[in-house]
Design a protein around this motif. Structure first.
Motif, PDB file in Angstrom:
ATOM      1  N   ARG A 199      15.260 -28.244 -18.005  1.00 14.93           N
ATOM      2  CA  ARG A 199      16.687 -28.333 -18.301  1.00 14.93           C
ATOM      3  C   ARG A 199      17.187 -29.767 -18.199  1.00 14.93           C
ATOM      4  NH1 ARG A 199      20.139 -23.921 -15.166  1.00 14.93           N
ATOM      5  NH2 ARG A 199      21.702 -24.848 -16.549  1.00 14.93           N
TER       6      ARG A 199
ATOM      7  N   HIS B  27      16.985 -25.932 -23.623  1.00 16.61           N
ATOM      8  CA  HIS B  27      17.742 -24.721 -23.281  1.00 16.61           C
ATOM      9  C   HIS B  27      16.735 -23.677 -22.774  1.00 16.61           C
ATOM     10  CE1 HIS B  27      21.491 -26.198 -24.996  1.00 16.61           C
ATOM     11  NE2 HIS B  27      20.801 -26.614 -26.050  1.00 16.61           N
ATOM     12  N   TYR B  28      16.431 -23.781 -21.497  1.00 11.96           N
ATOM     13  CA  TYR B  28      15.268 -23.093 -20.939  1.00 11.96           C
ATOM     14  C   TYR B  28      15.369 -21.576 -21.053  1.00 11.96           C
ATOM     15  CZ  TYR B  28      11.500 -21.969 -17.690  1.00 11.96           C
ATOM     16  OH  TYR B  28      10.351 -21.457 -17.138  1.00 11.96           O
TER      17      TYR B  28
ATOM     18  N   ARG C 141      17.175 -19.573 -22.990  1.00 12.53           N
ATOM     19  CA  ARG C 141      17.097 -19.109 -24.371  1.00 12.53           C
ATOM     20  C   ARG C 141      15.682 -19.289 -24.929  1.00 12.53           C
ATOM     21  NH1 ARG C 141      20.849 -22.363 -28.203  1.00 12.53           N
ATOM     22  NH2 ARG C 141      22.271 -21.868 -26.478  1.00 12.53           N
TER      23      ARG C 141
END
Length: 314
Positions: free
Chosen positions: A209, A214-215, A217
């Motif tokens: 992050r 966008h970890y 997602r």
């Protein structure tokens, strides 16, 4: 260079494919080659897809001890087969259209996996441990229900369930192979496109992050890929729980790198090599009718225990 190690793997797989097709080939050549090619295609597709799926799953789970089968794919598949035989009877089950049954099973497996990931990970991908624990409990529940129904079945119907519960490459239809090749090929290509972001995700949630990924997602998208790969492979031939663990572990051992652009094709190649070589030895050299999946599960189980014991001692 590490990258050059993919070339021997590709050459070994090509040699094994040639041996599988041409070993002890007799007339009628065209007919025998067509049968062997269909089986070879199934071996290649399932081996590559399972290896890639396991590598992706281990990356987002941040551990090399797990396989997608731990989430309950194999248990759900056995439960589906048992339910079909229980409701339709043995004759009704064997008369089901193979292509329609394959599509239905693949769709159910994908929907169940995506639903599990979506429901359990509502609070974010940091709660991935709950996915594993929920999958284990889910698998135990389904195995218990399947075992209960199997006890009620007639001996002949129980034999049908037992045969359907093990992976088999002898009854794959050409139309099933075509659909599976399209889905699995697209998933592998997409996984390769995500290779650089997988390298970042492997660093952990906080680090990823901080690097702009966008970890949460991204993890959900990768898990959807894993669900598609494993679901289609399982619906095509049946469950092989520990094949992916063998392929991914060997890929990490042969390629000491964290670059997924190399690990993904290596896992796919090794998974395909294991299946093609194993089926060739069983079927052509030893002339045995035993199920290859049984040996793979045995060796994979031993590897799983070794990894756990090594982790405890380090």
């Amino acid at each position: 260079m590490v990258k050059t190690r993919l070339i021997p793997l590709a050459l070994l797989l090509a040699a094994l494919c040639a041996l599988f097709l041409l070993w002890n080939l007799r007339a009628p050549v065209s007919f025998i080659l067509s049968l062997r090619f269909e089986k070879l295609a199934a071996l290649l597709l399932v081996g590559a897809a399972t290896g890639v799926a396991t590598l992706l799953f281990q990356t987002v789970a941040q551990t090399r001890l797990l396989t997608p089968g731990i989430v309950g794919f194999d248990a759900l598949f056995v439960f589906l087969q048992t339910t079909l035989v229980f409701t339709l009877g043995g004759i009704g089950y064997v008369t089901l259209p193979p292509f329609a049954a394959f599509l239905a099973e693949a769709a159910i497996l994908i929907v169940a996996a995506v639903a599990l990931f979506g429901i359990v990970l509502r609070k974010g991908a940091s709660d991935l441990v709950r996915v594993v624990l929920t999958g284990v409990i889910f698998g135990i529940l389904l195995r218990g229900l399947a075992s209960f129904m199997q006890r009620i079945l007639d001996p002949s119907e129980f034999a049908i369930v037992q045969q359907a519960s093990f992976a088999s490459f002898a009854s794959v239809e050409a139309d099933q192979l075509g659909v599976a090749a399209l889905i699995l090929g697209a998933c592998v290509v997409l996984a390769m496109a995500l290779a650089s972001r997988l390298d970042v995700a492997a660093l952990g949630r906080d680090t990823a992050r901080s690097l702009g990924l966008h970890y949460d997602r991204f993890v959900l998208a990768v898990l959807a890929l894993v669900a598609a790969l494993v679901a289609v492979s399982t619906a095509l031939v049946g469950p092989i729980t520990f094949l992916g663990l063998l392929a991914a572990s060997l890929a990490h051992a042969l390629l000491p790198t964290h670059r997924h652009a190399l690990l993904i094709p290596a896992s796919g190649l090794i998974g395909a090599i294991i299946l093609v070589a194993g089926q060739f030895i069983f079927e052509r050299v030893l002339a045995m009718s035993s199920t290859l999946a049984v040996l793979i599960e045995f060796l994979g189980g031993l590897l799983f225990l070794m990894l756990i014991l090594r982790r405890r001692t380090t």
